[in-house]
Design a protein around this motif. Structure first.
Motif, mmCIF file in Angstrom:
data_model
loop_
_atom_site.group_PDB
_atom_site.id
_atom_site.type_symbol
_atom_site.label_atom_id
_atom_site.label_comp_id
_atom_site.label_asym_id
_atom_site.label_seq_id
_atom_site.Cartn_x
_atom_site.Cartn_y
_atom_site.Cartn_z
ATOM 1 N N PHE A 408 0.808 -1.219 0.000
ATOM 2 C CA PHE A 408 0.000 0.000 0.000
ATOM 3 C C PHE A 408 0.843 1.272 0.000
ATOM 4 O O PHE A 408 0.293 2.359 0.210
ATOM 5 N N ASN A 409 2.125 1.155 -0.233
ATOM 6 C CA ASN A 409 2.997 2.327 -0.303
ATOM 7 C C ASN A 409 2.507 3.284 -1.394
ATOM 8 O O ASN A 409 2.502 2.929 -2.576
ATOM 9 N N PRO A 410 2.087 4.498 -1.052
ATOM 10 C CA PRO A 410 1.500 5.395 -2.059
ATOM 11 C C PRO A 410 2.534 6.124 -2.912
ATOM 12 O O PRO A 410 2.163 6.773 -3.889
ATOM 13 N N THR A 411 3.805 6.057 -2.554
ATOM 14 C CA THR A 411 4.826 6.799 -3.288
ATOM 15 C C THR A 411 5.146 6.092 -4.600
ATOM 16 O O THR A 411 4.995 4.869 -4.716
ATOM 17 N N ALA A 418 2.830 -1.587 -10.979
ATOM 18 C CA ALA A 418 2.386 -2.976 -10.813
ATOM 19 C C ALA A 418 1.564 -3.144 -9.535
ATOM 20 O O ALA A 418 0.553 -3.854 -9.529
ATOM 21 N N ARG A 419 1.986 -2.476 -8.467
ATOM 22 C CA ARG A 419 1.242 -2.590 -7.204
ATOM 23 C C ARG A 419 -0.151 -1.995 -7.331
ATOM 24 O O ARG A 419 -1.144 -2.573 -6.857
ATOM 25 N N PHE A 420 -0.246 -0.827 -7.979
ATOM 26 C CA PHE A 420 -1.555 -0.191 -8.135
ATOM 27 C C PHE A 420 -2.452 -1.025 -9.039
ATOM 28 O O PHE A 420 -3.664 -1.132 -8.812
ATOM 29 N N TRP A 421 -1.866 -1.619 -10.094
ATOM 30 C CA TRP A 421 -2.647 -2.502 -10.970
ATOM 31 C C TRP A 421 -3.177 -3.683 -10.174
ATOM 32 O O TRP A 421 -4.353 -4.065 -10.321
ATOM 33 N N PHE A 422 -2.341 -4.255 -9.323
ATOM 34 C CA PHE A 422 -2.765 -5.386 -8.503
ATOM 35 C C PHE A 422 -3.886 -4.981 -7.552
ATOM 36 O O PHE A 422 -4.886 -5.707 -7.403
ATOM 37 N N LEU A 423 -3.749 -3.819 -6.915
ATOM 38 C CA LEU A 423 -4.766 -3.383 -5.961
ATOM 39 C C LEU A 423 -6.091 -3.082 -6.666
ATOM 40 O O LEU A 423 -7.168 -3.396 -6.146
ATOM 41 N N LYS A 424 -6.034 -2.487 -7.859
ATOM 42 C CA LYS A 424 -7.261 -2.224 -8.602
ATOM 43 C C LYS A 424 -7.946 -3.532 -8.997
ATOM 44 O O LYS A 424 -9.171 -3.655 -8.916
#
Length: 700
Positions: A408-411, A418-424
């Protein structure tokens, strides 16, 4: 590098069957030379020449067939490219017109006259001031004095709201257009590459023909049929590439060509590896080779703490096994990506991820090995802190916190795209009934069904840290526990948590049915996950009533209901794996017996081994049945559950290869090598005048 190797390394996998069959043509020439050897030995040039002439008749027919195939496919792709270019050009024009209109919106100028009327001055887009008169009912003088303020404020707020909505729509439109141009540019580069490879293939094979047959007929045939072929002579693709570069540069990058080319010109199918990532993967693997024997030595030698209390191995198993499975799964997905990439399975297209910015297999392995290093360090810390009686249960909590901080690191660091794609994607899975389901959504949902043990351990984790662990006295236990952590409520909570992965997929299947109206396969697939509900429920009933059958566990009626439900569920899932997910046992399999007509991976043994593995692992739960008949094995149930979790992770790892291969081959039937980003879907109500105007154009 020989041309055959160069061709196989640079073909677009989805168009594989549409390229020149260079290897087959080369084999034809080799066979002809071998059959002509007796004439060469007898030095009979006339017979040899006559033989080669008969061979050429067949060979050039084959070449002509290949040229026709290539010309036809090229014409189809060129027509598709022209249509997409026309659509994108029109969308850019409309976007620019909307933007200019937005900057010159009518300005509302309030005003009031002495009578019962109010004049509102409006400036049109040409700068001419117009006046509209609105008639109002009679009011007193005080009302007239207050009217401008009471009318202007709401109208101004509405105007601001509309402007903000327009800006958001325009931003989304601009972002979607940039993505569409990016995908279109990739398509053009692939078509251009298709032209070059096929022409080079013909030139190479015909040159080889002339060299082996000692003639110039191949060169003459090439000049007559290939040099003038549309797939070679057409410059339309080059012109489209240039037009895209110019329009993209001027529209989206304010004339900055270098910036535009940086966004456009990145090879879509090559995954360039970073030396730094390679170094880090090697570093982490080396650390694991040191940490693994360290943990083994500590576990084998340290059984009691300094205060002679036994180390909490059972608690450690529950607190660490789930995170171990997650980290292992990440590393295995990295190996999956390597296998897909090396075999030509276009996972980038299938998952609809950014072809210019996505994780390579090395980056997956980097994340997996790094988390493994942290996991082993945490577990080592747990053992040592347990030995020294210094709050050992802080260690697994710290490790879980680090994982969540990483995720969940927003930076914009640590592979944030890749992290944001996974979370979405994860959000769409959790809210499955309310979102359309793409391949990435249900693929990730299937991965979660293989991680059911994690959901089971959530209950233990929460109850342990809220009620059981003593933060300051090392082994203190809370006397009061939540109602959810005991008896039937505990089992009900565990049951609900265990059902979540199956529910996510069940809801996705229902959503797919709602969107497509196809009962098969979506409702049938939903039935498969409904059997998961049945298995989990019956197993929970067996566990909840086990206390009444301690003397004779085999007399528990829910044991047999659970066995029956597990058998039905395992059989249902096995058939679906082999027939639907992998596409095996196809009636048109041909020489690929029990498989399918097309296969990607090099050996059929991989496929047969995968079938055997899937059958074994789908029914491995039978071991649990035998445990019910041997009461002294119950103390190992938690360890065996962890081993089952590892086996399921490995089964999913194998499943991923053949599921993606099947999806890839289905896509190959559509010859779709890049995403078609639909910006302006065609209306169901056709304007025939507009269509006729479009058809009258040269590229209509």
């Amino acid at each position: 590098m020989k041309f055959a190797q160069h061709l196989s390394a640079h073909v677009t996998p989805e168009w594989n069957s549409q390229y020149i069959r260079y290897d087959e043509m080369k084999e034809l020439l080799a066979q002809a030379v071998a059959k002509a050897q007796p004439y060469v030995d007898e030095s009979d040039n006339i017979l040899r020449e006559q033989f080669f002439l008969r061979v050429d008749e067949h060979f050039f027919q084959y070449c002509e067939k290949e040229a026709t195939k290539i010309n036809t496919f090229f014409a189809e792709k060129l027509a598709e490219a022209s249509r997409r270019w026309e659509t994108l050009s029109n969308e850019v024009l409309q976007m620019e017109q909307a933007r200019r209109f937005g900057h010159r919106r009518p300005a509302i100028v309030p005003g009031n006259t002495p009578g019962n009327d109010q004049n509102i001055g409006v400036t049109n887009t040409d700068g001419v001031k117009l006046t509209k008169v609105k008639h109002r009912s009679g009011h007193n003088e005080d009302d007239n004095a207050m009217t401008p303020l009471t009318r202007v404020l709401p109208e101004r707020l509405i105007e601001l709201t509309r402007e903000k909505q327009t800006q958001r729509v325009q931003y989304r439109k601009r972002t979607d257009l940039k993505l569409a141009f990016s995908e279109f540019y990739l398509m053009l580069v692939l078509v251009q590459n298709y032209q070059t490879l096929n022409f080079t293939g013909f030139r190479k094979i015909l040159k080889k023909h002339d060299k082996l047959f000692r003639t110039i007929r191949g060169d003459e045939w090439r000049k007559l049929h290939i040099d003038s072929a549309p797939f070679h002579t057409s410059q339309h693709v080059n012109q489209l590439i240039n037009d895209v570069e110019v329009l993209y540069t001027d529209t989206f990058e304010s004339g900055d060509r270098a910036r535009a080319m940086k966004r456009l010109r990145i090879p879509p199918l090559e995954e360039k590896q970073s030396p730094a990532v390679t170094f880090r993967v090697g570093l982490f693997v080396g650390m694991l080779f040191l940490l693994l024997p360290t943990v083994i030595i500590l576990c084998s030698h340290l059984h009691d703490s300094q205060s002679t209390k036994p180390l909490a191995w059972r608690q450690a198993l529950f607190l660490y096994r789930s995170t171990f499975l997650v980290v292992l799964h990440i590393a295995l997905v990295g190996i999956n990506v390597y296998g897909w990439s090396s075999s030509g399975v276009n996972h980038v297209l299938i998952f609809e991820i950014d072809p210019r910015n996505h994780l390579t297999y090395q980056q997956f392995l980097e994340i997996g090995t790094f988390l493994f290093v942290i996991w082993f360090l945490s577990f080592t810390g747990f053992i040592l802190s347990s030995y020294y009686d210094f709050h050992p249960f802080i260690q697994p909590l710290i490790f879980l916190t680090l994982i969540l901080l990483f995720l969940f690191n927003p930076t914009p660091t640590l592979y944030h795209h890749a992290r944001f794609w996974f979370l979405k994607t994860l959000r769409r899975i959790i809210c499955a009934p309310f979102y359309r389901v793409g391949f990435a959504d249900f693929w990730l949902g299937d991965q979660l069904t293989s991680l059911e043990l994690i959901f089971f351990d959530i209950e233990y984790f929460l109850c342990f840290y809220f009620y059981d662990v003593g933060w300051w006295p090392v082994n203190s236990m809370s006397s009061a526990r939540s109602i959810l952590c005991n008896g039937w409520p505990k089992i009900v909570l565990q049951t609900i948590l265990l059902m979540l992965p199956s529910w996510f997929r069940f809801a996705q299947c229902l959503r797919r049915y709602r969107d497509t109206k196809h009962k098969f396969p979506h409702l049938a697939n939903a039935g498969k996950y409904a059997t998961g509900f049945l298995v989990i429920s019956t197993n929970s009933l067996r566990r909840a009533t086990a206390i009444h059958f301690l003397d004779d566990p085999t007399s528990n009626p829910f044991l047999y209901v659970w066995i029956l439900a597990s058998f039905i569920g395992a059989t249902y899932k096995l058939i679906w794996d082999l027939r639907m997910d992998w596409g095996f046992f196809d009636s048109n399999a041909g020489e690929n017996k029990f498989l399918r007509d097309q296969i990607v991976y090099p050996s059929k043994l991989y496929y047969y081994a995968a079938i055997a593995e899937d059958v074994i692992f789908r029914y491995i739960w039978i071991i649990n049945v035998f445990m019910q008949f041997r009461t002294h094995s119950a103390e190992y149930a938690d360890v065996i559950g962890f081993i089952f979790g590892l086996i399921e992770i490995f089964r999913r790892f194998i499943w991923n290869y053949f599921r993606l291969e099947n999806e890839h081959l289905n896509n190959c039937g559509e010859f779709r090598a890049v995403r078609d980003i639909s910006i302006a879907p065609m209306s169901t109500v056709f304007d025939h005048g507009t269509l006729e105007d479009m058809m009258d154009k040269d590229n209509g």
